[in-house]
Design an enzyme around this catalytic site. Structure first.
Site, PDB file in Angstrom:
ATOM      1  N   GLY A  17       0.841  -1.209   0.000  1.00  0.00           N
ATOM      2  CA  GLY A  17       0.000   0.000   0.000  1.00  0.00           C
ATOM      3  C   GLY A  17       0.867   1.246   0.000  1.00  0.00           C
ATOM      4  O   GLY A  17       1.875   1.295   0.697  1.00  0.00           O
ATOM      5  N   GLY A 118       4.808  -7.238   4.435  1.00  0.00           N
ATOM      6  CA  GLY A 118       4.800  -8.188   3.320  1.00  0.00           C
ATOM      7  C   GLY A 118       6.020  -7.986   2.435  1.00  0.00           C
ATOM      8  O   GLY A 118       6.665  -8.955   1.996  1.00  0.00           O
ATOM      9  N   THR A 119       6.329  -6.724   2.176  1.00  0.00           N
ATOM     10  CA  THR A 119       7.488  -6.390   1.328  1.00  0.00           C
ATOM     11  C   THR A 119       8.782  -6.886   1.966  1.00  0.00           C
ATOM     12  O   THR A 119       9.674  -7.405   1.277  1.00  0.00           O
ATOM     13  CB  THR A 119       7.549  -4.858   1.119  1.00  0.00           C
ATOM     14  OG1 THR A 119       6.301  -4.433   0.586  1.00  0.00           O
ATOM     15  CG2 THR A 119       8.678  -4.456   0.188  1.00  0.00           C
ATOM     16  N   ASP A 141       0.491   2.264   8.891  1.00  0.00           N
ATOM     17  CA  ASP A 141       0.088   1.434  10.045  1.00  0.00           C
ATOM     18  C   ASP A 141       1.111   1.439  11.180  1.00  0.00           C
ATOM     19  O   ASP A 141       0.789   1.088  12.312  1.00  0.00           O
ATOM     20  CB  ASP A 141      -0.147  -0.019   9.602  1.00  0.00           C
ATOM     21  CG  ASP A 141      -1.150  -0.140   8.468  1.00  0.00           C
ATOM     22  OD1 ASP A 141      -1.933   0.816   8.268  1.00  0.00           O
ATOM     23  OD2 ASP A 141      -1.145  -1.177   7.779  1.00  0.00           O
ATOM     24  N   GLU A 236      -9.933   0.110  12.315  1.00  0.00           N
ATOM     25  CA  GLU A 236     -10.631  -0.788  11.380  1.00  0.00           C
ATOM     26  C   GLU A 236     -10.476  -2.260  11.759  1.00  0.00           C
ATOM     27  O   GLU A 236     -11.295  -3.092  11.388  1.00  0.00           O
ATOM     28  CB  GLU A 236     -10.124  -0.582   9.947  1.00  0.00           C
ATOM     29  CG  GLU A 236      -8.660  -0.970   9.738  1.00  0.00           C
ATOM     30  CD  GLU A 236      -8.203  -0.908   8.283  1.00  0.00           C
ATOM     31  OE1 GLU A 236      -9.023  -0.709   7.376  1.00  0.00           O
ATOM     32  OE2 GLU A 236      -6.981  -1.068   8.060  1.00  0.00           O
ATOM     33  N   ARG A 263     -23.716   8.944  14.335  1.00  0.00           N
ATOM     34  CA  ARG A 263     -23.330   8.958  12.913  1.00  0.00           C
ATOM     35  C   ARG A 263     -21.922   8.378  12.775  1.00  0.00           C
ATOM     36  O   ARG A 263     -21.108   8.496  13.685  1.00  0.00           O
ATOM     37  CB  ARG A 263     -23.312  10.387  12.371  1.00  0.00           C
ATOM     38  CG  ARG A 263     -24.670  11.056  12.339  1.00  0.00           C
ATOM     39  CD  ARG A 263     -25.521  10.525  11.192  1.00  0.00           C
ATOM     40  NE  ARG A 263     -26.739  11.300  11.021  1.00  0.00           N
ATOM     41  CZ  ARG A 263     -27.893  11.067  11.628  1.00  0.00           C
ATOM     42  NH1 ARG A 263     -28.006  10.052  12.485  1.00  0.00           N
ATOM     43  NH2 ARG A 263     -28.947  11.822  11.389  1.00  0.00           N
ATOM     44  N   ARG A 272      -3.971   7.876   3.246  1.00  0.00           N
ATOM     45  CA  ARG A 272      -2.726   7.506   2.557  1.00  0.00           C
ATOM     46  C   ARG A 272      -2.320   8.516   1.501  1.00  0.00           C
ATOM     47  O   ARG A 272      -1.289   8.349   0.845  1.00  0.00           O
ATOM     48  CB  ARG A 272      -2.894   6.128   1.888  1.00  0.00           C
ATOM     49  CG  ARG A 272      -2.700   5.032   2.871  1.00  0.00           C
ATOM     50  CD  ARG A 272      -2.989   3.642   2.408  1.00  0.00           C
ATOM     51  NE  ARG A 272      -2.856   3.293   1.044  1.00  0.00           N
ATOM     52  CZ  ARG A 272      -3.199   2.095   0.556  1.00  0.00           C
ATOM     53  NH1 ARG A 272      -3.678   1.182   1.401  1.00  0.00           N
ATOM     54  NH2 ARG A 272      -3.062   1.810  -0.701  1.00  0.00           N
TER      55      ARG A 272
HETATM   56  O1  F6P Z   1      -1.217  -1.051   5.081  1.00  0.00           O
HETATM   57  C1  F6P Z   1      -1.816   0.149   4.753  1.00  0.00           C
HETATM   58  C2  F6P Z   1      -3.297  -0.031   4.615  1.00  0.00           C
HETATM   59  O2  F6P Z   1      -3.874   1.210   4.235  1.00  0.00           O
HETATM   60  C3  F6P Z   1      -4.012  -0.595   5.831  1.00  0.00           C
HETATM   61  O3  F6P Z   1      -4.198   0.382   6.829  1.00  0.00           O
HETATM   62  C4  F6P Z   1      -5.271  -1.118   5.219  1.00  0.00           C
HETATM   63  O4  F6P Z   1      -5.864  -2.126   6.012  1.00  0.00           O
HETATM   64  C5  F6P Z   1      -4.770  -1.676   3.914  1.00  0.00           C
HETATM   65  O5  F6P Z   1      -3.585  -0.964   3.598  1.00  0.00           O
HETATM   66  C6  F6P Z   1      -5.706  -1.538   2.749  1.00  0.00           C
HETATM   67  O6  F6P Z   1      -5.184  -2.287   1.697  1.00  0.00           O
HETATM   68  P1  F6P Z   1      -5.497  -2.067   0.156  1.00  0.00           P
HETATM   69  O7  F6P Z   1      -4.669  -0.898  -0.307  1.00  0.00           O
HETATM   70  O8  F6P Z   1      -5.030  -3.331  -0.487  1.00  0.00           O
HETATM   71  O9  F6P Z   1      -6.953  -1.809   0.040  1.00  0.00           O
END
Ligand code: F6P
Length: 348
Positions: A17, A118-119, A141, A236, A263, A272
């Site tokens: 991401g 992951g990278t 994150d 989340e 709400r 991001r």
């Molecule tokens: O790792 C960054 C992140 O934005 C997480 O906070 C989120 O759960 C995930 O990537 C979303 O992944 P994608 O970009 O694959 O929708």
């Protein structure tokens, strides 16, 4: 793998991401490699896909000017995982094999992989194949094991805090409960920091088990103490049914149990986007320049890291597959509790 004494030709990629600061890191690596060490720099497009397909651009110093403040990544990114489902490293069609072929064909002496957990896992496996790899940790994150901080986090905290500030005024006007869902995957760092910086009344983190009755009790007691609105910051990754968002789940429960108008806002990918904060520009620059130095010193198979504000390296094989999560007894959480912030676990 070059036989030359000193690394001369390096590759860079950004994977996973995206986040603010990726271009600052590319610039930090590239400029230091070119200006200080006289290396040639190639940039692979779209993360590990570019390395698999031999899709790259030459990064001259001029291409690295004017990108410090840009969000996203000039190289593009992807969630390609070359080892996923790969059982036979010798198969001519397999992705790690293609990567090794390209690495050799392009005469690379080293590879810089900029990404999250992951990278780093993939980077570690490539290092085990014999490639000279240096990792740079990024993610909003802030959950990469082995470092105190990743770039991208500070910018995301800033964006999320701004959103919480804005919810305060509308929550106050309408005397509502406002739920805001914050990213972070399995980690609660972003929700914790933005929640505290934005003065959230209740902060729910994946690392702390919450009880909805506890949450409702806190909201009701605020109403009784002449505080007729509440801000609930929800990570989340908290436990919730998969059919709805975490924010919707919590909002529906609060409305049902308390009857108070509620709400929800899911902040999403806004967290991001955009230009990195000065702190992220500096961190990404430090990491980038240090990664180039690691290559020059042939310190391979490592991830650059910050520990107690000092730059250091950690072995990639120690990083792969681990997460750095919020410790439930973190000092910051204890301090917040003493000020009346609820983490939804007080009456369990
Ligand atoms: O790792 C960054 C992140 O934005 C997480 O906070 C989120 O759960 C995930 O990537 C979303 O992944 P994608 O970009 O694959 O929708």
């Amino acid at each position: 793998m070059s036989t030359s004494a000193k690394p001369k030709r390096i590759g860079i990629l950004t994977a996973g991401g995206d986040c603010p600061g990726l271009n600052a890191a590319i610039r930090g690596v590239g400029k230091t490699a070119i200006v200080e060490y006289g290396m040639e720099v190639l940039g692979f497009n779209a993360g590990y896909s570019g390395l698999i397909n031999g899709d790259y651009i030459e990064l001259k110093e001029s291409a690295l000017s004017g990108i410090l403040t840009l969000g996203g990544t000039i190289l593009g990114t992807s969630r390609e995982k070359p080892y996923k489902g790969n059982k036979n490293g010798k198969d001519a069609e397999d992705k790690p094999h293609k990567i090794m072929k390209n690495y050799k064909k392009l005469g690379l002496d080293a590879l810089v992989c900029i990404g999250g957990n992951g990278t780093m896992k993939t980077a570690s496996l490539l290092a085990q194949e014999g490639m000279n790899v240096v990792g740079i940790p990024k993610t909003i994150d802030n959950d990469v094991w082995g470092t105190d901080v990743t770039f991208g986090f500070d910018s995301a905290v800033q964006i999320a805090t701004d959103a919480i500030d804005r919810l305060h005024t509308t929550a106050n006007s309408h005397q509502r409960v406002m739920i805001i869902e914050i990213m972070g995957h399995h980690a609660g760092w972003l929700a914790l920091y933005s929640g505290l910086a934005g003065g959230g009344d209740i902060i729910l983190l994946p690392e702390l088990e919450y009880n909805i009755r506890s949450v409702c009790k806190k909201i009701e007691s605020r109403f009784e103490s002449n505080k007729p609105y509440s801000i609930v910051v929800v990570a989340e990754g908290i436990d919730h049914p998969k059919e709805v968002s975490a924010a919707t789940h919590i909002a529906q429960a609060i409305q049902t149990y308390t009857g108070i108008e509620t709400r929800e806002t899911v902040l999403g990918y806004i967290q991001r986007g955009g230009s990195p904060t000065p702190m992220d520009r500096i961190l990404a620059t430090r990491y980038g320049a240090f990664a180039a130095q690691c290559i020059a010193n042939e310190n391979f198979g490592t991830m650059v890291a910050v520990k107690n504000n000092d730059l250091t390296t950690v072995p990639l094989e120690e990083v792969g597959g681990k997460l750095r999560l919020v410790e439930p007894n973190l000092g910051l959480i204890e301090k917040a509790r003493k000020m009346g912030v609820s983490f939804g676990d007080e009456y369990m």
